[in-house]
Motif scaffolding. Sequence first.
Motif, PDB file in Angstrom:
ATOM      1  N   TYR A  47       0.058  -1.294  -0.811  1.00  0.00           N
ATOM      2  CA  TYR A  47       0.413  -0.732   0.497  1.00  0.00           C
ATOM      3  C   TYR A  47       1.791  -0.082   0.496  1.00  0.00           C
ATOM      4  O   TYR A  47       2.204   0.508   1.485  1.00  0.00           O
ATOM      5  CB  TYR A  47       0.431  -1.829   1.572  1.00  0.00           C
ATOM      6  CG  TYR A  47      -0.915  -2.412   1.913  1.00  0.00           C
ATOM      7  CD1 TYR A  47      -2.087  -1.700   1.695  1.00  0.00           C
ATOM      8  CD2 TYR A  47      -1.007  -3.676   2.475  1.00  0.00           C
ATOM      9  CE1 TYR A  47      -3.322  -2.239   2.015  1.00  0.00           C
ATOM     10  CE2 TYR A  47      -2.246  -4.219   2.800  1.00  0.00           C
ATOM     11  CZ  TYR A  47      -3.396  -3.497   2.559  1.00  0.00           C
ATOM     12  OH  TYR A  47      -4.604  -4.033   2.889  1.00  0.00           O
ATOM     13  N   TYR A  48       2.529  -0.250  -0.597  1.00  0.00           N
ATOM     14  CA  TYR A  48       3.936   0.175  -0.572  1.00  0.00           C
ATOM     15  C   TYR A  48       4.088   1.668  -0.239  1.00  0.00           C
ATOM     16  O   TYR A  48       4.895   2.037   0.615  1.00  0.00           O
ATOM     17  CB  TYR A  48       4.632  -0.147  -1.913  1.00  0.00           C
ATOM     18  CG  TYR A  48       6.079   0.233  -1.842  1.00  0.00           C
ATOM     19  CD1 TYR A  48       6.975  -0.555  -1.156  1.00  0.00           C
ATOM     20  CD2 TYR A  48       6.534   1.434  -2.383  1.00  0.00           C
ATOM     21  CE1 TYR A  48       8.293  -0.183  -1.012  1.00  0.00           C
ATOM     22  CE2 TYR A  48       7.847   1.813  -2.250  1.00  0.00           C
ATOM     23  CZ  TYR A  48       8.716   0.992  -1.567  1.00  0.00           C
ATOM     24  OH  TYR A  48      10.021   1.376  -1.415  1.00  0.00           O
ATOM     25  N   ASP A  49       3.302   2.506  -0.892  1.00  0.00           N
ATOM     26  CA  ASP A  49       3.456   3.949  -0.661  1.00  0.00           C
ATOM     27  C   ASP A  49       3.059   4.331   0.765  1.00  0.00           C
ATOM     28  O   ASP A  49       3.644   5.245   1.343  1.00  0.00           O
ATOM     29  CB  ASP A  49       2.662   4.759  -1.686  1.00  0.00           C
ATOM     30  CG  ASP A  49       3.308   4.672  -3.060  1.00  0.00           C
ATOM     31  OD1 ASP A  49       4.520   4.366  -3.128  1.00  0.00           O
ATOM     32  OD2 ASP A  49       2.614   4.885  -4.069  1.00  0.00           O
ATOM     33  N   ASN A  89      11.240  11.054   3.026  1.00  0.00           N
ATOM     34  CA  ASN A  89      11.257  12.340   2.313  1.00  0.00           C
ATOM     35  C   ASN A  89      11.924  12.145   0.945  1.00  0.00           C
ATOM     36  O   ASN A  89      13.127  12.339   0.777  1.00  0.00           O
ATOM     37  CB  ASN A  89      11.987  13.392   3.146  1.00  0.00           C
ATOM     38  CG  ASN A  89      11.799  14.781   2.560  1.00  0.00           C
ATOM     39  OD1 ASN A  89      11.483  14.918   1.375  1.00  0.00           O
ATOM     40  ND2 ASN A  89      11.979  15.797   3.379  1.00  0.00           N
ATOM     41  N   TYR A  90      11.110  11.715  -0.018  1.00  0.00           N
ATOM     42  CA  TYR A  90      11.638  11.417  -1.356  1.00  0.00           C
ATOM     43  C   TYR A  90      12.183  12.664  -2.037  1.00  0.00           C
ATOM     44  O   TYR A  90      13.138  12.604  -2.801  1.00  0.00           O
ATOM     45  CB  TYR A  90      10.547  10.782  -2.218  1.00  0.00           C
ATOM     46  CG  TYR A  90      10.286   9.330  -1.878  1.00  0.00           C
ATOM     47  CD1 TYR A  90      11.218   8.354  -2.207  1.00  0.00           C
ATOM     48  CD2 TYR A  90       9.124   8.928  -1.248  1.00  0.00           C
ATOM     49  CE1 TYR A  90      10.995   7.021  -1.911  1.00  0.00           C
ATOM     50  CE2 TYR A  90       8.893   7.586  -0.948  1.00  0.00           C
ATOM     51  CZ  TYR A  90       9.834   6.646  -1.286  1.00  0.00           C
ATOM     52  OH  TYR A  90       9.619   5.322  -0.997  1.00  0.00           O
ATOM     53  N   GLU A  91      11.552  13.800  -1.770  1.00  0.00           N
ATOM     54  CA  GLU A  91      11.995  15.040  -2.416  1.00  0.00           C
ATOM     55  C   GLU A  91      13.413  15.379  -1.966  1.00  0.00           C
ATOM     56  O   GLU A  91      14.278  15.695  -2.779  1.00  0.00           O
ATOM     57  CB  GLU A  91      11.032  16.174  -2.057  1.00  0.00           C
ATOM     58  CG  GLU A  91      11.371  17.437  -2.797  1.00  0.00           C
ATOM     59  CD  GLU A  91      10.342  18.530  -2.590  1.00  0.00           C
ATOM     60  OE1 GLU A  91       9.430  18.352  -1.748  1.00  0.00           O
ATOM     61  OE2 GLU A  91      10.468  19.554  -3.268  1.00  0.00           O
ATOM     62  N   LEU A 146      13.551   0.964 -13.700  1.00  0.00           N
ATOM     63  CA  LEU A 146      13.730  -0.473 -13.925  1.00  0.00           C
ATOM     64  C   LEU A 146      13.401  -1.188 -12.610  1.00  0.00           C
ATOM     65  O   LEU A 146      13.813  -0.738 -11.542  1.00  0.00           O
ATOM     66  CB  LEU A 146      15.183  -0.678 -14.326  1.00  0.00           C
ATOM     67  CG  LEU A 146      15.769  -2.056 -14.564  1.00  0.00           C
ATOM     68  CD1 LEU A 146      16.980  -1.939 -15.491  1.00  0.00           C
ATOM     69  CD2 LEU A 146      16.160  -2.768 -13.289  1.00  0.00           C
ATOM     70  N   ASP A 147      12.661  -2.267 -12.692  1.00  0.00           N
ATOM     71  CA  ASP A 147      12.336  -3.040 -11.489  1.00  0.00           C
ATOM     72  C   ASP A 147      12.020  -4.469 -11.896  1.00  0.00           C
ATOM     73  O   ASP A 147      11.680  -4.742 -13.050  1.00  0.00           O
ATOM     74  CB  ASP A 147      11.131  -2.414 -10.763  1.00  0.00           C
ATOM     75  CG  ASP A 147      11.028  -2.818  -9.306  1.00  0.00           C
ATOM     76  OD1 ASP A 147      11.402  -2.017  -8.430  1.00  0.00           O
ATOM     77  OD2 ASP A 147      10.569  -3.955  -9.037  1.00  0.00           O
ATOM     78  N   LEU A 148      12.106  -5.356 -10.903  1.00  0.00           N
ATOM     79  CA  LEU A 148      11.865  -6.777 -11.144  1.00  0.00           C
ATOM     80  C   LEU A 148      10.393  -7.128 -11.058  1.00  0.00           C
ATOM     81  O   LEU A 148      10.008  -8.214 -11.470  1.00  0.00           O
ATOM     82  CB  LEU A 148      12.646  -7.553 -10.066  1.00  0.00           C
ATOM     83  CG  LEU A 148      12.909  -9.025 -10.200  1.00  0.00           C
ATOM     84  CD1 LEU A 148      13.675  -9.331 -11.466  1.00  0.00           C
ATOM     85  CD2 LEU A 148      13.702  -9.496  -8.986  1.00  0.00           C
TER      86      LEU A 148
END
Length: 261
Positions: A27-29, A36-38, A82-84
């Motif tokens: 569901y994250y996205d 607005n990631y761009e 990088l992520d946990l």
Amino acid sequence: MRHLFSLRWFGLITSSSNALYTDLSGYYDLMCADINYESQSHCIRRLHQLFGNQGKRHLDLACGTGPHIRHFIDTGFMSNGLDLNQPMLDQAKLRCPEAEFSLQNMCNFVVDQPYDLITCFLYSIHYSGSIENLTACIRSAHAALKEGGVFCFNTVEKGLINNNSFVRHSVEQDGSHFVFQSGWFYEGEGDKQALKLSIEKTTNKVTEEWHDNHPMVAITFDELKGLLEPYFEVTVFEHDYEKLELWNTQSGNAIFVCVKR
Ligand SMILES: C[S@@+](CC[C@H](N)C(=O)[O-])C[C@H]1O[C@@H](n2cnc3c(N)ncnc32)[C@H](O)[C@@H]1O
């Protein structure tokens, strides 16, 4: 009909909550559909052009499902993440097969080769959780950068948190109606704050709700500059990805641009 669940997705996940976590990483996205990631990625590229060493090696800390990495790669960067949490990295790898992803804690990470730019978006630096861990994260980022490299992140000033302010948006998907809500909570003293998140999913008039409080580090901008300045030259910008304006000293959100000393 309503069902209530507690949400455990960004923190440490135990095997008993893996099924729920896997659900929620999916569901994250959707939850971030209005970001607005761009434009965020473009703004940080501009800051890197202005302050950085013009190199193209980029690492995104707490990269989640990799939306920023996609934009950086598409504009010529050699980006890694990088992520946990492995479920988030699995989604990031699908979105960015060219990138390498590393399962590490940003408060104590190491890299094989140094980077020109390190980013940490969406206030994720606050997930470091304590001043001690935040200091360790700053040291790790410093050690992972090349000479003249830049560390960029956004942050919130604890003294200006409004506990009654929430961001809320809704999305329709596959016959379900989702409502996402998030807001900060700060008790007014100490170095802990919480990110309060909730999701409501309604399908055929049945509503499921997930609620969670994510423990995060609370800090003032002055304290943060104090932690950074032994390692970086720091410039603070208004939290507006559309314009580059120096911080006006009043706003409670800002973009920190830190050039390696
Ligand atoms: C709000 S999401 C942000 C994801 C992405 N940066 C974005 O802008 O969409 C926070 C991310 O931080 C990650 N995270 C939390 N604590 C972390 C830590 N100590 N080290 C690395 N990643 C962490 C979570 O797994 C999650 O993917």
